[in-house]
Motif scaffolding. Structure first.
Motif, PDB file in Angstrom:
ATOM      1  N   ASN A 179       3.523   9.650   8.043  1.00  0.00           N
ATOM      2  CA  ASN A 179       3.920  10.053   6.692  1.00  0.00           C
ATOM      3  C   ASN A 179       3.237  11.378   6.373  1.00  0.00           C
ATOM      4  O   ASN A 179       2.159  11.418   5.772  1.00  0.00           O
ATOM      5  CB  ASN A 179       3.522   8.974   5.680  1.00  0.00           C
ATOM      6  CG  ASN A 179       4.365   7.726   5.811  1.00  0.00           C
ATOM      7  OD1 ASN A 179       5.590   7.794   5.860  1.00  0.00           O
ATOM      8  ND2 ASN A 179       3.715   6.577   5.887  1.00  0.00           N
ATOM      9  N   LEU A 202       7.165  -0.999   7.736  1.00  0.00           N
ATOM     10  CA  LEU A 202       6.196  -2.080   7.904  1.00  0.00           C
ATOM     11  C   LEU A 202       6.798  -3.429   8.281  1.00  0.00           C
ATOM     12  O   LEU A 202       6.235  -4.123   9.139  1.00  0.00           O
ATOM     13  CB  LEU A 202       5.341  -2.215   6.640  1.00  0.00           C
ATOM     14  CG  LEU A 202       4.211  -3.247   6.700  1.00  0.00           C
ATOM     15  CD1 LEU A 202       3.284  -2.977   7.874  1.00  0.00           C
ATOM     16  CD2 LEU A 202       3.434  -3.269   5.383  1.00  0.00           C
ATOM     17  N   LEU A 209      -4.161  -0.660   2.696  1.00  0.00           N
ATOM     18  CA  LEU A 209      -3.239  -1.153   3.721  1.00  0.00           C
ATOM     19  C   LEU A 209      -3.983  -1.551   4.985  1.00  0.00           C
ATOM     20  O   LEU A 209      -3.674  -2.581   5.606  1.00  0.00           O
ATOM     21  CB  LEU A 209      -2.196  -0.072   4.024  1.00  0.00           C
ATOM     22  CG  LEU A 209      -1.013  -0.471   4.895  1.00  0.00           C
ATOM     23  CD1 LEU A 209      -0.192  -1.575   4.241  1.00  0.00           C
ATOM     24  CD2 LEU A 209      -0.128   0.746   5.170  1.00  0.00           C
ATOM     25  N   ILE A 228       0.599   3.276  11.443  1.00  0.00           N
ATOM     26  CA  ILE A 228       0.995   4.094  10.306  1.00  0.00           C
ATOM     27  C   ILE A 228      -0.058   5.180  10.101  1.00  0.00           C
ATOM     28  O   ILE A 228      -1.242   4.884   9.915  1.00  0.00           O
ATOM     29  CB  ILE A 228       1.137   3.245   9.030  1.00  0.00           C
ATOM     30  CG1 ILE A 228       2.283   2.236   9.204  1.00  0.00           C
ATOM     31  CG2 ILE A 228       1.390   4.129   7.809  1.00  0.00           C
ATOM     32  CD1 ILE A 228       2.389   1.219   8.082  1.00  0.00           C
ATOM     33  N   VAL A 240      -3.732   1.471  10.839  1.00  0.00           N
ATOM     34  CA  VAL A 240      -3.533   2.475   9.786  1.00  0.00           C
ATOM     35  C   VAL A 240      -4.602   3.549   9.930  1.00  0.00           C
ATOM     36  O   VAL A 240      -5.785   3.244  10.062  1.00  0.00           O
ATOM     37  CB  VAL A 240      -3.612   1.844   8.380  1.00  0.00           C
ATOM     38  CG1 VAL A 240      -3.396   2.926   7.303  1.00  0.00           C
ATOM     39  CG2 VAL A 240      -2.602   0.717   8.217  1.00  0.00           C
ATOM     40  N   ASN A 245      -1.044   8.255   7.678  1.00  0.00           N
ATOM     41  CA  ASN A 245      -0.816   8.914   6.394  1.00  0.00           C
ATOM     42  C   ASN A 245      -1.613  10.213   6.349  1.00  0.00           C
ATOM     43  O   ASN A 245      -2.818  10.212   6.584  1.00  0.00           O
ATOM     44  CB  ASN A 245      -1.233   8.013   5.231  1.00  0.00           C
ATOM     45  CG  ASN A 245      -0.376   6.762   5.141  1.00  0.00           C
ATOM     46  OD1 ASN A 245       0.811   6.777   5.482  1.00  0.00           O
ATOM     47  ND2 ASN A 245      -0.972   5.678   4.680  1.00  0.00           N
ATOM     48  N   ILE A 286       6.128   3.494   4.211  1.00  0.00           N
ATOM     49  CA  ILE A 286       5.511   2.189   4.499  1.00  0.00           C
ATOM     50  C   ILE A 286       6.522   1.072   4.277  1.00  0.00           C
ATOM     51  O   ILE A 286       6.673   0.173   5.115  1.00  0.00           O
ATOM     52  CB  ILE A 286       4.270   1.990   3.610  1.00  0.00           C
ATOM     53  CG1 ILE A 286       3.174   3.000   3.982  1.00  0.00           C
ATOM     54  CG2 ILE A 286       3.741   0.558   3.719  1.00  0.00           C
ATOM     55  CD1 ILE A 286       2.037   3.075   2.979  1.00  0.00           C
ATOM     56  N   HIS A 287       7.220   1.133   3.158  1.00  0.00           N
ATOM     57  CA  HIS A 287       8.226   0.123   2.829  1.00  0.00           C
ATOM     58  C   HIS A 287       9.267  -0.028   3.930  1.00  0.00           C
ATOM     59  O   HIS A 287       9.641  -1.153   4.316  1.00  0.00           O
ATOM     60  CB  HIS A 287       8.910   0.506   1.510  1.00  0.00           C
ATOM     61  CG  HIS A 287      10.312   0.022   1.363  1.00  0.00           C
ATOM     62  ND1 HIS A 287      10.617  -1.305   1.081  1.00  0.00           N
ATOM     63  CD2 HIS A 287      11.501   0.674   1.485  1.00  0.00           C
ATOM     64  CE1 HIS A 287      11.932  -1.441   1.025  1.00  0.00           C
ATOM     65  NE2 HIS A 287      12.490  -0.277   1.263  1.00  0.00           N
ATOM     66  N   SER A 322      -3.996   4.094   2.081  1.00  0.00           N
ATOM     67  CA  SER A 322      -4.380   3.909   3.481  1.00  0.00           C
ATOM     68  C   SER A 322      -5.490   2.872   3.613  1.00  0.00           C
ATOM     69  O   SER A 322      -5.435   1.981   4.471  1.00  0.00           O
ATOM     70  CB  SER A 322      -4.837   5.237   4.087  1.00  0.00           C
ATOM     71  OG  SER A 322      -3.811   6.202   4.051  1.00  0.00           O
TER      72      SER A 322
END
Length: 246
Positions: A89, A126, A169, A137, A180, A139, A122-123, A166
């Motif tokens: 991201n 994940l 999560l 992931i 993450v 970020n 993320i949505h 971050s």
């Protein structure tokens, strides 16, 4: 090739840090899904990756501020490559301004891109990562998410939010197999500063330019590669990359 067989999505891949991350991941053998609004630049990057690296790439024109675009991005990645292993991201905007100048539209744009864009990424990714019990992931925050300076109040607020997302999560996913990492770059030589319209900020930047050598986008890309090529039991939670003072 440490990422042979892996599939990575990179948002904001049309230039700067995102472009550099995509190239570095491809050099390690990953298959890339390149996302941004500037489709022509993505097409050029995909051609470069396919012809001059160890990976391959597809292009998906994407506006990270639209949840449906991010959902479609992940779906196209799965259709082409069967899965998603890494999501970076990275898309972001840095519209620095003094708050007294009341750039409300720019504040809203930073919230939409820098925070909602990460949330939508993320949505979208994940659920499948949880099903496959693996994934990573990444970020991209900023050192402005660690400290605030004059003119960065709103930008820093968005980047503090990315760090908070971050950290939260990472704790939620600690036993799921999904990792993450938060990457916080310092000053990097990219086009981010080209979009600043506040004349007071631009003058301030000119005054500070001689005191620091900016990082290159590749410096951040190597940090991403470091994080995603660690053994499965290693979770690199945060990497801060700053330029040396002159």
């Amino acid at each position: 090739m440490k990422l042979d067989g892996k599939v990575a999505i990179v948002t904001g891949a049309s230039s700067g840090i995102g472009e550099a991350i995509a190239k570095q991941l491809a050099n390690e053998g990953a298959s890339l899904v390149l996302a941004a609004r500037r489709e022509e630049k993505l097409t050029d990057l995909a051609s470069f990756i396919t012809n001059q690296s160890n990976g391959k790439a597809i292009v998906v024109k994407t506006d990270v501020t639209k949840k449906e675009d991010m959902e479609q991005l992940v779906e196209q990645a799965k259709q082409e490559f069967g899965k998603v292993d890494i999501v970076v991201n990275n898309a972001g905007v840095m519209l620095l301004s003094f708050m007294k100048n009341d750039e409300v539209d720019q504040w809203s744009q930073m919230v939409d891109v820098n925070i909602k864009g990460v949330l939508y990424g993320i949505h979208a990714a994940l659920p499948d990562m949880l099903k496959q019990e693996s994934g990573h992931i990444i970020n991209v925050s900023s050192v402005a998410g660690h400290e605030v300076f004059a003119s960065s109040a709103v930008y820093s607020a968005t980047k503090y939010a990315v760090r908070a997302l971050s950290m939260g999560l990472e704790k939620e996913l600690s036993k799921t197999g999904v990792r993450v990492t938060n990457i916080s770059p310092g000053a990097v030589e990219t086009e981010l500063t080209h979009h600043i319209t506040d004349e007071e900020v631009l003058n301030m930047f000119k005054d500070r330019a001689s005191s620091m050598k900016a990082l290159q986008a590749d410096d951040i890309a190597r940090a991403v590669v470091y994080a995603v090529t660690q053994p499965d039991y290693v979770n690199v939670n945060e990497v801060v990359v700053r330029p040396m003072q002159q």
